[in-house]
Design an enzyme around this catalytic site. Structure first.
Site, PDB file in Angstrom:
ATOM      1  CE  LYS A 185      -3.558  -2.618   2.377  1.00 29.51           C
ATOM      2  NZ  LYS A 185      -4.012  -3.091   3.695  1.00 29.51           N
ATOM      3  N   GLY A 209     -12.920  -5.809   4.764  1.00 26.73           N
ATOM      4  CA  GLY A 209     -14.291  -6.224   5.013  1.00 26.73           C
ATOM      5  C   GLY A 209     -15.172  -6.016   3.802  1.00 26.73           C
TER       6      GLY A 209
END
Lengths: 440, 440
Positions: free
Chosen positions: B219, B316
């Site tokens: 990231k 999620g």
């Protein structure tokens, strides 16, 4: 590529995007400085150059610390809207009325794109401007109108566009946040701190827009318009921070809270909007409680996206210029969006009347001499205000305060009670009620 | 409108944007659920409908809780890349290698837009993919690859595009953040908490990608590529959290800090990039210290924009699906950007060698029996490690720790010292050094 309505990725747009800036205050000069500091970078990232061709301001003689001689000078800002060399009018005059309003509407009517930092204009006249913008296929961008550098508009209108948000809100006025922080840190009274803030240039000579909540309300109305639906600004419930005293700050801190001026909007179960601006109690260990001084913070909540929080400086030359530049880069990249992120509705909605919304409150009643706790308890009981806990506090100067936290109660019940109490002989000054807000 | 390269504001694109989804795990099913929950809203906001026409996953029989019968089923994900009915390939298979890599490259070569959540793919092969995307005029979007719902890519690539950032970083791995939070709250050891996280499905069976820092590194490399310049992933300095013990968490808390796994990148004065992933000490009262559990938080710093912080759930179903949907809405709106936000450079840059970077550190040395504080002080002095303060700590189990905070020291000096100390007879186990990171 097939069927994706492409703006080409290999761009080297031969012509610059030509800007006309109206208003050369802090933000206007900031935009000029930012563009000059990062010309090559901004050109690379935009895929074409951004070029300031014209400017307008009231006083041509004033030294603003930047060389403006290369720009065409318009005595009348309105003439920027019809300057054939201007592709984008950057409106940094401010205020919901003329000349800002006339400049923006004329520019849109002439098919020019507009970038503005004018929150009052969008909040009060957004419905009309959205129609004009769509009719003339002229985009109107306003990232800098909400929370300075915090990319609130872009995030709600683009990054979270796939979700139906259920709640949004936060701290959107640096002046109030500074005053409340100073009151807490120094124990000084509201009036004292406001006066100092005015002397230091943090607060306006007429502080009403900030301390009475109108500035926050403008920003909340704009975000509500994107996330939920455009609302009639007049239907928004707005309260400021003038009633907050030093003892309130001390009492609420003992209770585990900090006072912040919040703008909060909810989507009701039947698709309406419940929105208000008021000083609230937020838990001391919450993210919002940590936001100090000139910073703004916005939290959104949605069933899919969960809680998302953004924070940054809500005002100032560099932060606000960065937000204006983001809009200009978007336009230069060929990214256009309708004002509310979708085709505007026929008319703005009314907010749900705030009296019908339930909440728990902190309540402080300043008592006249010789009033007993029992008589106040009886008074609140008579008005059907259910108390969670209450205590009597005596200040060093002898003044006596009845401080309590209520169970959830209708705002209507609470405010009619406050109105009645405000005239009651037991109270020495007007009572104060602050909502307890449990944002994630 | 003249000269602003317009995508029209009054859009009612008659044809839908047709999606082919490869990978029907949590995120893939989340995208289907989100689109079904908010079909009308997403169509209004995009200005055209998004329509899933085809899907691909390994096991066709598995019940995923959503009716997939309306979608064309591709046994081979690669065939999505040449399905003439698919405008956008949504790659949710994951991993830097095939089939994900082949699927994405083939889709781009066929001129199809790609949306992916694949951080490893972009971090390791971003340079090649950026070239392919530009060459075939096929946009590649990847908001969901970085920090789940946190709009990190959009904010850095668009909202802050006008500024030259000088620093960015934060907490970008929920698993590590959960483990460190649990260790602090329960006093349990790293191994214990990791095992529980694996049993609960918060951590992978092979936890290396998370706990050794690689996920955070992917990231960080992506954001560095947008904000500064694309970097060679191999040149990034990456350390994980396996060495952090319960006593370290207690000691650092007493010192006023909390341990967080951070990815941080700086732009050096001569335009290079200094970037690293490592467990760091952040002040207890800082924003980063408050980020708990599965939340991610990113802070950027720039001369004009100041400090901007974004936070939200880093993983999620709902949060990640929201990020994927944001990319799809952008594409449906006709907003296309080059992968790095500008034309890619010829080759990726190397990070500044981390040994040349200075910082203050927390240092914990576990001492063998009968070692004196004086002898350790002498040892550190010999290695030229300047101490700010130090103390000797005895645990209930009898183990003895020398705990200190250094003055700023070159990472190279520190790590060669740690290497030497790790072999020294005075130490019972490997020493631990954690950087003190003062992000705003």
């Amino acid at each position: 590529m097939t069927n994706t309505d492409s703006a080409p990725l290999k761009r080297s747009h031969s012509t610059p995007l030509r800007l006309g800036i109206a208003g050369l205050g802090t933000v206007g000069i900031g935009v000029i400085r930012l563009l000059r500091a990062h010309t090559a970078l901004i050109t690379q990232r935009t895929g074409r150059s951004l070029e300031i061709v014209a400017v307008s301001a009231r006083n041509r003689q004033r030294d603003r610390g930047e060389d403006l001689s290369a720009f065409r000078w318009h005595e009348d800002p309105l003439s920027l809207a019809s300057d054939p060399d201007v592709d984008v009018v950057v409106e940094l005059i401010g205020g919901a009325n003329n000349p800002a309003r006339k400049l923006v509407t004329t520019a849109l009517e002439n098919g020019k794109a507009v970038v503005t930092a004018n929150k009052a204009l969008i909040a009060l006249h957004g419905a009309h401007l959205a129609q004009l913008s769509a009719e003339h296929n002229a985009p109107l961008y306003y990232e800098a109108a909400v929370a300075g550098v915090v990319p609130a508009v872009k995030v709600v209108r683009e990054a979270l566009a796939g979700d139906q948000l259920t709640q949004l809100g936060g701290i959107m006025n640096g002046t109030c946040n500074f005053i409340l922080s100073e009151m807490e840190e120094t124990g000084r009274a509201f009036g004292d701190v406001l006066k100092e803030a005015q002397e230091k240039g943090f607060a306006e000579a007429d502080p009403s827009t900030d301390v009475d909540g109108w500035d926050t309300a403008h920003k909340l109305a704009i975000l509500t318009g994107i996330a939920f639906q455009p609302i009639d600004f007049e239907s928004l419930d707005v309260r400021g921070i003038r009633g907050v005293t030093s003892p309130d700050i001390a009492y609420t801190k003992e209770l585990g809270y900090r006072i912040k001026l919040l703008g909060v909007a909810h989507r009701t179960k039947d698709g309406g909007v419940d929105a208000s601006v008021q000083p609230c109690l937020v838990p001391l260990n919450s993210g919002l409680a940590q936001v100090g001084g000139a910073f703004n913070a916005l939290t959104t909540v949605g069933a899919f996206s969960g809680a998302v929080t953004l924070s940054g400086q809500g005002a100032g030359e560099g932060p606000t210029a960065t937000a204006v530049m983001a809009d200009l880069i978007d336009l230069g990249r060929g990214h256009h969006l309708p004002l509310w992120g979708q085709q505007p509705p026929e008319k703005a909605a009314l907010c749900v009347p705030s009296d019908t919304v339930e909440g728990a409150y902190y309540l402080r009643l300043s008592l006249a001499d010789n009033v007993t706790e029992e008589s106040i308890n009886a008074l609140l009981d008579e008005h059907k205000i259910p108390l969670k806990h209450a205590s009597l506090r005596k200040e060093a100067n002898g003044s006596l305060h009845f401080v309590c936290v209520t169970h959830p109660v209708l705002a209507g019940t609470l405010h009619s009670t406050l109105y009645a109490l405000g005239r009651h002989e037991s109270l020495s000054t007007a009572p104060l009620a602050l909502k307890i807000e449990a944002m994630p």
